[in-house]
Design a protein around this motif. Structure first.
Motif, PDB file in Angstrom:
ATOM      1  N   ALA A 249       4.883  -0.384  -4.045  1.00  0.00           N
ATOM      2  CA  ALA A 249       3.598  -1.212  -4.555  1.00  0.00           C
ATOM      3  C   ALA A 249       3.971  -2.190  -5.598  1.00  0.00           C
ATOM      4  O   ALA A 249       3.559  -3.375  -5.740  1.00  0.00           O
ATOM      5  N   ASN A 250       4.920  -1.790  -6.618  1.00  0.00           N
ATOM      6  CA  ASN A 250       5.252  -2.796  -7.773  1.00  0.00           C
ATOM      7  C   ASN A 250       6.603  -3.528  -7.746  1.00  0.00           C
ATOM      8  O   ASN A 250       6.951  -3.955  -8.877  1.00  0.00           O
TER       9      ASN A 250
ATOM     10  N   LYS B 149       0.749  -1.244   0.211  1.00  0.00           N
ATOM     11  CA  LYS B 149      -0.073   0.023   0.105  1.00  0.00           C
ATOM     12  C   LYS B 149       0.962   1.408   0.009  1.00  0.00           C
ATOM     13  O   LYS B 149       0.328   2.299  -0.252  1.00  0.00           O
TER      14      LYS B 149
ATOM     15  N   GLN C 110       9.449   6.167  -9.823  1.00  0.00           N
ATOM     16  CA  GLN C 110       8.459   6.993  -8.834  1.00  0.00           C
ATOM     17  C   GLN C 110       9.536   7.907  -8.195  1.00  0.00           C
ATOM     18  O   GLN C 110       9.067   8.909  -7.620  1.00  0.00           O
TER      19      GLN C 110
ATOM     20  N   GLY D  87       2.013   6.196   4.393  1.00  0.00           N
ATOM     21  CA  GLY D  87       2.441   5.793   3.004  1.00  0.00           C
ATOM     22  C   GLY D  87       3.639   6.721   2.392  1.00  0.00           C
ATOM     23  O   GLY D  87       4.189   6.425   1.497  1.00  0.00           O
TER      24      GLY D  87
ATOM     25  N   PRO E 138       3.132   3.700  -1.756  1.00  0.00           N
ATOM     26  CA  PRO E 138       3.146   3.584  -3.360  1.00  0.00           C
ATOM     27  C   PRO E 138       4.503   3.351  -3.935  1.00  0.00           C
ATOM     28  O   PRO E 138       4.797   2.694  -5.225  1.00  0.00           O
TER      29      PRO E 138
END
Length: 257
Positions: free
Chosen positions: A47-48, A42, A157, A110, A44
């Motif tokens: 996340a991937n 969760k 990111q 987050g 960011p």
């Protein structure tokens, strides 16, 4: 539960008056890695990640609890870890030459922080203070640098984050140059508001009036008086830890007048 990080300062226990830890913290206490992994996705920035990368992060991550007003990062300390806010609220501050604390920005669950010192291998450029009881995760610098260089999603990111940070810092410096304090507060709200579903504009995790005052170099009384006037004019409405912008056009006009 993950082992203590020897590089991190000892933290005081959470404020007994604070709400109980959420299911994430309960999972950490009971040693359930799967629940922890779900929560980390969760965030960011993480996340991937691939399953292999996530396993590496989970193995190296250290969890810390800090009480309200406790210093999480100290300006001038070594940048030995990248930090993630899991629960609570933090404020990034700097101290002026005359000893005044200037708030730079607020951090919400987050968010990550401490990235500049990690990337450059330098000392911390600002301090971070808990404005509520918080739960923070620390990722060792070497692991963070590995992600920056080997994970395309993290690298992408991070680039976007740093570009947005440069723009935000520029806008914030422009805000601080405004001499009229009321207009400075209007401009601050314009800067931190977010557009939610249904085109509703809100300021989430609204800082205390004192914290806002610290951030924009004014007094708590001025912030209280100005926000009350906006409420009375029907321009904003106070919610639970949030400010709802009822009339965005009117607020924009005040900021630009």
């Amino acid at each position: 539960m993950t082992a203590p990080d020897e590089q991190a300062p000892a933290a005081a226990p959470l404020d007994p008056a604070a709400p109980p830890l959420d299911p994430v913290a309960a999972a950490l206490e009971s040693g359930q890695p799967y629940s922890m992994q779900v929560h980390l996705r969760k965030i960011p920035l993480l996340a991937n990640l691939t399953e292999e990368e996530m396993a590496m992060v989970r193995a190296d991550l250290r969890i810390r609890q800090y009480a309200k007003r406790e210093v999480v990062l100290q300006k001038g300390a070594s940048g030995d870890s990248l930090l993630f806010l899991l629960q609570g609220q933090l404020q990034v501050i700097d101290i002026t030459e005359d000893g005044r604390a200037i708030g730079l920005r607020m951090l919400a669950p987050g968010d990550f922080f401490g990235e500049i010192a990690v990337i450059n291998g330098t000392m911390r450029s600002a301090s971070v203070v808990a404005t509520t009881a918080v739960l923070v995760a620390l990722l060792p610098r070497n692991t963070a640098l590995h992600l920056f260089s080997h994970s395309p999603s993290v690298a992408n990111q991070m680039l976007r984050f740093l570009a947005a940070k440069v723009q935000r810092d520029s806008e914030f410096r422009a805000l601080l140059s405004i001499h009229n304090t009321a207009k400075r507060i209007y401009s601050f709200l314009e800067l931190v508001k977010e557009k939610k579903e249904g085109d509703v504009e809100v300021v989430e995790n609204l800082p205390t009036h004192q914290d806002i005052a610290n951030m924009i170099n004014t007094s708590r009384e001025t912030v209280t008086r100005t926000l009350l006037a906006l409420v009375q004019q029907g321009i904003v409405k106070k919610g639970t830890h949030r400010l709802i912008i009822i009339d965005p056009e009117a607020l924009q006009k005040l900021a630009q007048s």
